[in-house]
Design an enzyme around this catalytic site. Structure first.
Site, short mmCIF file in Angstrom:
data_model
loop_
_atom_site.label_atom_id
_atom_site.label_comp_id
_atom_site.label_asym_id
_atom_site.label_seq_id
_atom_site.Cartn_x
_atom_site.Cartn_y
_atom_site.Cartn_z
N HIS A 26 0.97 -1.33 0.16
CA HIS A 26 0.09 0.06 0.09
C HIS A 26 0.88 1.12 -0.05
O HIS A 26 1.18 1.56 0.97
CB HIS A 26 -0.94 -0.10 1.36
N PRO A 115 -6.01 -4.96 11.35
CA PRO A 115 -7.39 -5.17 11.58
C PRO A 115 -7.88 -3.70 11.95
O PRO A 115 -7.77 -3.23 13.04
CB PRO A 115 -7.69 -5.93 12.73
N HIS A 261 -4.10 3.17 -3.26
CA HIS A 261 -4.21 2.66 -1.80
C HIS A 261 -3.39 1.34 -1.88
O HIS A 261 -2.55 1.11 -0.91
CB HIS A 261 -5.67 2.29 -1.56
N GLU A 416 -17.79 -4.56 24.60
CA GLU A 416 -17.04 -5.64 24.81
C GLU A 416 -15.65 -5.82 23.63
O GLU A 416 -14.58 -6.00 24.51
CB GLU A 416 -17.80 -7.06 24.18
N PHE A 442 -21.07 -13.22 24.45
CA PHE A 442 -20.40 -12.27 23.65
C PHE A 442 -19.21 -11.90 23.45
O PHE A 442 -18.56 -10.92 22.89
CB PHE A 442 -20.94 -10.83 24.63
N HIS A 478 -28.40 -16.22 24.64
CA HIS A 478 -27.53 -15.74 25.57
C HIS A 478 -26.75 -17.03 25.93
O HIS A 478 -25.85 -16.98 26.87
CB HIS A 478 -27.88 -15.19 26.86
#
Length: 671
Positions: A26, A115, A261, A416, A442, A478
């Site tokens: 990049h 990420p 890019h 979270e 979660f 849950h």
């Protein structure tokens, strides 16, 4: 007087050349952010290229990690141990210049980024760690913790939802030493971002409680430097500097386009760009005057030596604090930790309490947080359910001036993913061992940050409660079914699902000793009876023989092995009793950590799970992961749960002693 234009062009040239040689990468972002980098690294950043781990260095995070050649160029130019041959080997096997920056792999890289959004969130964790350490260790006339955290980020980081979580917390915590420089170039992979990214970024950050500077011209080194200087004066707010730039700056035909890019510019365009920039040098050649302008070695050594003189004076006045600071920054546990761990496990064994393993975790934490001031806890708005708070960890609070109360339990709010990535930043900074809680289901929200902790080999502890259908009436949304198996698939993540208070204490002790890996503790909502044990020595191996036929008065060898984890260990023990009444001898193995057991030597594995004995696994989750142990049957749950009281669900899904015993008998009948 340094030639800042040529300093920036050196970055652009190295980025173009390395990406072209690799035929991958990049170039656009490094070319666009080069002037921003000159302003920060050339005039403000406190660092020592000869000692990348110096405790009071400023932290720099490249959140838009695809722009890795910007960072590699900076590290090379300023004097880190990153020779030109490594830049020429960009993105190649074995090089120190991976496609995205990797901490522990390249000197000077503070965190692994790629990420998008997680880098800036790591930076929030680093800035929080700096602020808390300063409060804990600085004394009048002795500021041994006094550094900034800088982060470069782009449109992609801004669009990722985690950036909202992180920025909101940074504002709430008044992290005035966090300075983010936003590369506002308006381009992403799909082109001009305006059709899908129309946020008023400045007002968004004002709403979070940030100090916002700009937009300014990101190609004006003096303007960027002046903005950073203003940001450093902030008393109680983090600062966002909005820098308007052109992606691929200097490229006649690729600047301000998506093509800049993520692909090489091409030989002809690089030639034109060199002409446009006035950079008349061959690929990978840096003229001596530009190299001299960039070299930060002497300045870095002087900065560290000045700090070392301050620390020597601090040590003379506060010797115990100085020793504690050094221990904490090295990541070493106190000398008495082994005894604390033994005492916690023995106390649990002696009391033999019937409690939920989430409560067992809190009991263990009472001992560990009292003994380890570096334990920094928290919860994503579920403190009363996760039980991550202790008498040693009052809630962390900041007043209007940004002063903290010294609390060690963080209310992360319903964030979270943000919590998990902030904990990574805290761990990367050093000085604290972070842990944080939420419901196991979660963990899906925070999974990529958990993966990043494993990739970066960070000691971070995730407390996941409500680990199965045992939570009952909240229903399948849950109730964790696939989560234990899913987490066990992450390389270098230690996963524990303890069955009682002693196993939970041991799990915590192992987690705290795991200096180069994160841990996930999977804990029950429902009460679990204590499982009697002959000794505690083998729990830390991940699996051990809990009960033999002889323990029930059967004078015969086991004909089968029942393997169980967590709450299902009680089912296994009761099934063993039912089978014993029929003169069927079985061994019960508790396997609180498959990931730890898998690392044991073959002889130990063979001793726990003897060859030739059929094995039946019991766990309230998907069955796939258990077949690798050569199981003849698995009492598992390969569907989603239901909404009903836990005892009703256990019977409905076959998690009863009778069904486990019947399964063992069916296996023996087949054999």
């Amino acid at each position: 007087m340094a030639n800042t234009r040529q300093m920036a062009n050196a970055i652009r040239a190295l980025a173009m050349d390395a990406v072209q040689q690799a035929n991958s990468g990049h170039p656009g972002a490094p070319m666009g952010m080069a002037d921003m980098a000159v302003a920060l690294w050339g005039e403000h950043l406190k660092h020592n290229p000869t000692n990348p781990q110096w405790a009071d260095r400023d932290r720099f995070v490249l959140s838009n990690g695809h722009a890795s050649m910007l960072l590699y160029a900076l590290l090379h130019l300023t004097g880190y141990d990153l020779p030109l041959k490594e830049l020429k080997n960009f993105r190649q096997l074995g090089s120190k210049t991976a496609g995205h920056p990797e901490v522990g792999h390249t000197p000077g890289v503070e965190t692994t980024t790629g990420p998008l959004g997680q880098g800036v969130t790591n930076a929030v964790g680093m800035a929080l760690a700096e602020k808390l350490l300063a409060r804990e260790f600085n004394r009048d006339g002795h500021s041994i913790v006094d550094h900034h955290t800088y982060v470069f980020l782009g449109d992609g980081c801004m669009m990722e939802g985690i950036s909202h979580e992180a920025a909101a917390l940074a504002g709430a915590w008044k992290l005035n030493k966090l300075i983010a420089l936003y590369d506002d170039n308006g381009i992403s992979i799909d082109g001009q971002v305006t059709p899908w990214y129309g946020d008023n970024t400045a007002l968004r950050f004002v709403a979070y409680g940030w100090n916002v500077i700009g937009p300014i011209n990101g190609h004006d080194v003096a303007a960027v430097s002046e903005a950073i200087a203003r940001a450093k004066q902030s008393d109680n707010q983090p600062t966002l500097v909005i820098c308007k730039t052109a992606i691929g700056h200097g490229s006649p035909n690729r600047a301000n386009t998506a093509k800049a890019h993520g692909e090489p510019l091409g030989g002809e365009e690089i030639k034109l760009t060199r002409e446009a920039l006035g950079w008349a040098h061959e690929p990978f050649v840096i003229p001596q005057d530009v190299a001299d302008d960039w070299n930060a070695t002497n300045r870095g050594i002087a900065a560290q030596e000045a700090w070392e003189r301050k620390f020597a004076a601090y040590r003379a006045t506060h010797p115990a604090l100085a020793a504690e600071f050094e221990r904490r920054m090295k990541g070493e546990l106190p000398k008495n930790f082994a005894q604390v761990a033994v005492d916690a496990a023995v106390a649990a064994h002696t009391k033999a309490e019937t409690v939920a393993s989430r409560k067992a975790s809190q009991i263990a934490l009472e001992a560990f947080t009292a003994a380890l001031p570096e334990l920094l806890g928290g919860s994503a708005d579920l403190t009363g359910s996760n039980l991550t708070n202790t008498s040693s960890t009052p809630n962390l609070r900041f007043d209007a001036d940004g002063n903290g109360n010294g609390g060690r339990h963080i209310n992360y709010g319903v964030r979270e993913f943000g919590m998990a990535a902030i904990m990574n930043g805290i761990g990367l900074h050093g000085g604290y061992i972070p842990y944080g809680g939420t419901f196991l289901t979660f963990s899906d929200y925070s999974r990529n940050a958990i993966r990043m902790a494993a990739l970066m080999k960070q000691r971070v502890v995730h407390v996941f409660t409500h680990d199965s259908i045992g939570l009952g009436e909240d229903g399948p949304t849950h109730q964790s079914v696939e989560h234990a198996a899913s987490l066990r698939l992450i390389p270098n993540l230690d996963v524990w699902r303890p069955a009682d208070t002693a196993e939970t204490a041991v799990a915590w002790a192992v987690a705290l000793q795991n200096k180069s890996k994160p841990t996930a503790l999977l804990l029950s909502r429902q009460n679990l009876p204590y499982a009697p044990k002959k000794d505690l020595g083998d729990i830390s191996r991940g699996a051990y023989v809990l009960s033999e036929p002889a323990d029930l008065g059967l004078k015969q060898k086991a004909r089968a092995v029942i393997i169980a984890t967590g709450s299902e260990v009680q089912l296994a023990l009761k099934a063993q009793e039912l089978l014993a009444a029929k003169k069927i001898a079985v061994r019960v193995v508790s396997m609180p950590s498959t990931t730890t057991f898998d690392q044991q030597k073959p002889a130990y594995k063979q001793a726990v799970l003897p060859a030739g004995l059929p094995r039946v696994a019991v766990e309230m989750g998907v069955s796939d992961g258990w077949w690798k142990y050569g199981c003849a049957a698995v009492v598992g749950l390969d569907t989603y749960g239901e909404s009903a009281p836990a005892p009703v669900l256990f019977k409905h899904f076959g998690f009863t002693p009778e069904n486990v015993a019947d399964t063992v008998q069916a296996v023996l009948a087949r054999n």
